[in-house]
Design a protein around this motif. Sequence first.
Motif, PDB file in Angstrom:
ATOM      1  N   UNK A  49       3.702 -20.693 -31.395  1.00 13.10           N
ATOM      2  CA  UNK A  49       3.124 -19.369 -31.679  1.00 13.10           C
ATOM      3  C   UNK A  49       1.801 -19.212 -30.933  1.00 13.10           C
ATOM      4  N   UNK A  50       0.969 -20.258 -30.997  1.00  9.33           N
ATOM      5  CA  UNK A  50      -0.356 -20.205 -30.370  1.00  9.33           C
ATOM      6  C   UNK A  50      -0.236 -20.080 -28.856  1.00  9.33           C
ATOM      7  N   UNK A  51       0.633 -20.866 -28.259  1.00  5.22           N
ATOM      8  CA  UNK A  51       0.804 -20.838 -26.796  1.00  5.22           C
ATOM      9  C   UNK A  51       1.189 -19.447 -26.309  1.00  5.22           C
ATOM     10  N   UNK A  52       2.012 -18.763 -27.103  1.00  3.45           N
ATOM     11  CA  UNK A  52       2.449 -17.418 -26.731  1.00  3.45           C
ATOM     12  C   UNK A  52       1.348 -16.387 -26.970  1.00  3.45           C
ATOM     13  N   UNK A  53       0.494 -16.690 -27.946  1.00  2.35           N
ATOM     14  CA  UNK A  53      -0.493 -15.707 -28.393  1.00  2.35           C
ATOM     15  C   UNK A  53      -1.776 -15.679 -27.578  1.00  2.35           C
TER      16      UNK A  53
ATOM     17  N   UNK B  16       1.414  -9.877 -27.771  1.00  2.00           N
ATOM     18  CA  UNK B  16       1.831 -11.273 -27.935  1.00  2.00           C
ATOM     19  C   UNK B  16       1.061 -12.023 -29.018  1.00  2.00           C
ATOM     20  N   UNK B  17       0.018 -11.392 -29.603  1.00  2.00           N
ATOM     21  CA  UNK B  17      -0.735 -12.074 -30.665  1.00  2.00           C
ATOM     22  C   UNK B  17       0.158 -12.298 -31.875  1.00  2.00           C
ATOM     23  N   UNK B  18       0.096 -13.511 -32.430  1.00  2.00           N
ATOM     24  CA  UNK B  18       0.877 -13.804 -33.631  1.00  2.00           C
ATOM     25  C   UNK B  18       2.318 -14.145 -33.315  1.00  2.00           C
ATOM     26  N   UNK B  19       3.220 -13.761 -34.209  1.00  2.00           N
ATOM     27  CA  UNK B  19       4.628 -14.093 -34.043  1.00  2.00           C
ATOM     28  C   UNK B  19       5.296 -13.157 -33.042  1.00  2.00           C
TER      29      UNK B  19
END
Length: 477
Positions: free
Chosen positions: A52-56, A243-246
């Motif tokens: 999740x973090x990597x995407x956010x 992209x923040x979060x899920x």
Amino acid sequence: MGALNLEERPLKFHFIPYPAPGHMTPLCDIATLFASCGHHVTIITTPSNAQIILKSIPSHNHLRLHTVPFPSHQVGLPLGVENLAFVNNVDNSCKIHHATMLLRSPINHFVEQDSPDCIVADFMFLWVDELANRLHIPRLAFNGFSLFAICAMESLKARDFESSIIQGLPHCITLNAMPPKALTKFMEPLLETELKSYGLIVNNFTELDGEEYIEHYEKTIGHRAWHLGPSSLICRTTQEKADRGQTSVVDVHECLSWLNSKQPNSVLYICFGSLCHFTNKQLYEIASAIEASGHQFIWVVPEKKGKEDESNDENEKWMPKGFEERNIGMIIRGWAPQVVILGHPAIGAFLTHCGWNSTVEAVSAGVPMITWPVHDEQFYNEKLITQVRGIGVEVGVEEWSFIGFMKKKKIVGRDIIEKALRRLMDGGIEAVEIRKRAQEYAIKAKRAVQEGGSSHKNLMALIDDLKRQRGHKSLDS
């Protein structure tokens, strides 16, 4: 000369976020702030949360992730379920929390082997206080609340707990309900240990919490706080915001395309966050109120996790028959790109649970709020929004839950909900004045994070302070 060179060198930070959206998302945003200033940042988390973090967050040379295994098997959770956003009942929430507390040993081991200049940890991790003291390094606490809410909690604790009137603050605040005793009992050790930290990082800006509350906090409570937000403004592009979060269940461009066809301030946005779950009866009353108001809407309804095998009829019991066909609206079942939606000029008001992330995102976008607090510190946030800053109106709910999954005893009727919606969406004198104030705070929020703004100055001051601390430690050793 050596000490001077030490003050020139980048700092090394370890960030430890708690696995819940309202905690993890802003703290990881703030971690990118320090990395963007050239400091070395490690976020310590678990494998599923790392995804999740990597995407956010934007990729950055100075930012890395370190993962420790999540003890799913030990607590009886399915593999990969590592965040409060992935569960929908009290039992599994407790399992997530218990599992998170079991991370103490692997995180301690990593930090001891790779000691930083500063630990920035969520206040839920009480044991980080002992770790930081043992390593003789400053610990900054983060709780995801406004400073106003913390001042209110401390003030209530110090006075007559049975009264809904909070005295001793710069404003006389009257709550609509009293915090559940279980919540107060849970919060007390967290707030107590938080006050032993070097200072508090706040996802807010000085102008919204107010100089008067910062002064109150520092003088009355005797602790320091650095306002570094709003963290949502750190994301710049539409895609970064989305992209923040899920992962969103709806395409951000589909949302924008739909909103682009609407008039300014004509769409009501409804979202109660990822941890608030209402009964079908309550959802039915909300839907009936929306329909009666006649306004267009975007409504985010949490997906019914664990009930995917239900028929569509069973899943949609909460919706009046023909509701979607009769009304101009978009229903999003699951996670939505909230920052993008709130930032669109078509959004006229936000019916919200007053979670702090949602609140500060709405303020940053200049969107006035219709407040419906549910749990945790949300009833305090409601008063900052409505009574102190005048940028929202209250539905008037009086039932304060320990956590969002708990079943409510009362149903809030459609007439009460419709009246609150109309106060902002029908465009009367009150709505115009509230909207104007909300837009003024949005300008202040954007200025705060820019160079020379209040949050930017706080960030620079905190970095300088931590560099001096490192210099003193080096000289002492």
